[in-house]
Design an enzyme around this catalytic site. Structure first.
Site, PDB file in Angstrom:
ATOM      1  N   HIS A 146       0.821  -1.213   0.000  1.00 49.10           N
ATOM      2  CA  HIS A 146       0.000   0.000   0.000  1.00 49.10           C
ATOM      3  C   HIS A 146       0.857   1.267   0.000  1.00 49.10           C
ATOM      4  CE1 HIS A 146      -2.995   2.937   0.663  1.00 49.10           C
ATOM      5  NE2 HIS A 146      -2.406   3.320   1.784  1.00 49.10           N
ATOM      6  N   LYS A 165      -9.651  11.970  -2.064  1.00 48.92           N
ATOM      7  CA  LYS A 165     -10.490  11.261  -1.091  1.00 48.92           C
ATOM      8  C   LYS A 165     -10.106  11.671   0.322  1.00 48.92           C
ATOM      9  CE  LYS A 165      -9.371   6.871   0.189  1.00 48.92           C
ATOM     10  NZ  LYS A 165      -9.061   5.465  -0.058  1.00 48.92           N
TER      11      LYS A 165
END
Ligand code: R5P
Length: 289
Positions: free
Chosen positions: A124, A186
Site C-alpha cells: 500500500h 479522497k
C-alpha cells in the site's frame, strides 16, 4: 512452500523456477491456537515461503512468524518470505495521537523470526520497505492488469485513480492501454472510516472507465468514484485492483454503484482473482536466487 492456501500460486512459482513445491501441514486446536508442520527436511537449503496475509490478518501473520521461526530452527540456510498481500501496510503512521503503527511491528517480527529477504506485491505504501534491514522488494501487478484490460477492447477507455495514492498505479495501466488517466481526491474520517470523494470534471462521458486501486476492501472508495463517473456519463465501469479483499458485502456495494466488472489478482484468493502474479514473482525470485 506454502500452507494449504495459495497452493496454485505457490505451485506455479515452483514450476516456473524448476524447484520442488512442499506443502506445510496446518491444524487448529479446539481453543483456536494453530500448529504448523514442515514434513520434509530442508537443512542447509534455501527456501521460499509463499504466504499471503489476507483477512484474518492476525492469524495469517502468526502463521507466518511461526513458519519463519521454525524454518530457521530446522536448519534452513536462507528463507525468502514472499508475502503477496502484506497486511497492516495502511497502518504506516500514527494518524491519531497514541495509535499503534501496525506495519512497524509486523516488519520487526518478520525480521526477528528469521526472514533473510522479503518480497511483496503493490504494498500500500512503498516507503514501508525502508523499515526493513533485510533485502525487501516491492513488485507491481499493474503491467499484468494493463495487459488484461487491453484485451477487453474497451470503448475509448479512461483510467481513473479513486484517490491520490493510486495515481502512479493508474498511470502505469493507462500507459499500457494507451489512453489518458485522471484522479479524484479522497478523505477518510479517521474515527468512522467513512470515505468522501471529491471529483474532477473528467472527460468520461460516453467512455468506458477503469477505476484502479491497490486494494478493494469494503468497496467504499471505488463505489464513491463509480457513482460520480456514472453521473458524468461513463458507460461501462470496471474496478481493477491488485488485492481483492472484498470484505462483507463489498461486491454488492460495487454492483449497486454501477460497477460492471471487478478484476483482481491472486494475491488474495477470490472469485475475481482473474490475473496471476506468479510470473512477476518468479521473475523477481530468479534474479535474487
Ligand atoms: C487506501 O488508500 C487504499 O489505497 C484503498 O483505496 C482503500 O484501502 C480501499 O478501501 P475500501 O475499499 O474500504 O474503501
Amino acid at each position: 512452500m506454502s500452507i494449504n492456501r495459495f497452493v496454485d500460486l505457490a505451485k506455479s512459482i515452483a514450476g516456473n523456477l524448476g524447484i520442488e513445491y512442499l506443502q506445510v501441514e496446518s491444524k487448529i486446536f479446539p481453543d483456536g491456537e494453530t500448529c504448523l508442520r514442515f514434513t520434509e527436511n530442508f537443512r542447509n537449503e534455501k527456501i521460499i515461503l509463499i504466504h499471503s496475509c489476507f483477512p484474518q490478518q492476525d492469524i495469517r501473520l502468526m502463521e507466518l512468524f511461526m513458519m519463519l521461526d521454525a524454518a530457521k530452527d530446522l536448519g534452513a540456510k536462507d528463507v525468502i518470505a514472499v508475502i503477496p498481500y502484506l497486511a497492516y501496510a495502511r497502518q504506516d503512521k500514527r494518524f491519531r495521537m497514541g495509535e499503534t503503527i501496525g506495519i512497524k511491528t509486523v516488519v520487526k517480527l518478520i525480521e526477528a523470526c528469521g526472514a533473510d529477504a522479503f518480497l511483496t506485491v503493490d504494498a500500500h505504501e512503498v516507503d514501508i520497505l525502508k523499515l526493513f534491514n533485510i533485502k525487501a522488494i516491492n513488485l507491481t501487478a499493474m503491467p499484468e492488469l494493463g495487459k488484461y484490460l487491453k484485451e477487453l477492447d474497451l470503448n475509448k477507455p479512461v483510467v481513473i485513480a479513486p484517490d491520490k495514492g493510486a495515481i502512479d498505479l493508474a498511470k502505469k495501466v493507462a500507459a499500457i492501454i494507451e489512453t489518458d488517466c485522471t484522479y479524484f481526491t479522497k478523505t477518510r474520517d479517521l474515527k468512522t472510516g467513512k470515505v468522501e470523494t471529491c471529483a474532477k470534471n473528467g472527460d468520461v462521458e460516453g467512455r468506458d472507465a477503469v477505476l484502479i486501486d491497490d486494494m478493494i476492501s469494503t468497496g467504499g472508495t471505488i463505489a464513491n468514484s463509480a457513482n460520480i463517473i456514472k453521473c458524468q456519463g461513463a458507460k461501462k465501469v470496471i474496478a481493477a485492483c491488485t488485492h481483492p479483499l472484498l470484505i462483507d458485502n463489498a461486491k454488492k456495494r460495487l454492483k449497486e454503484a454501477g460497477i460492471d466488472e471487478i478484476i483482481g489478482t491472486d494475491t488474495v484468493e477470490s472469485d475475481v482473482s482473474k490475473i496471476s502474479v506468479a510470473n512477476i514473482i518468479s521473475e523477481a525470485l530468479r534474479a535474487i536466487l
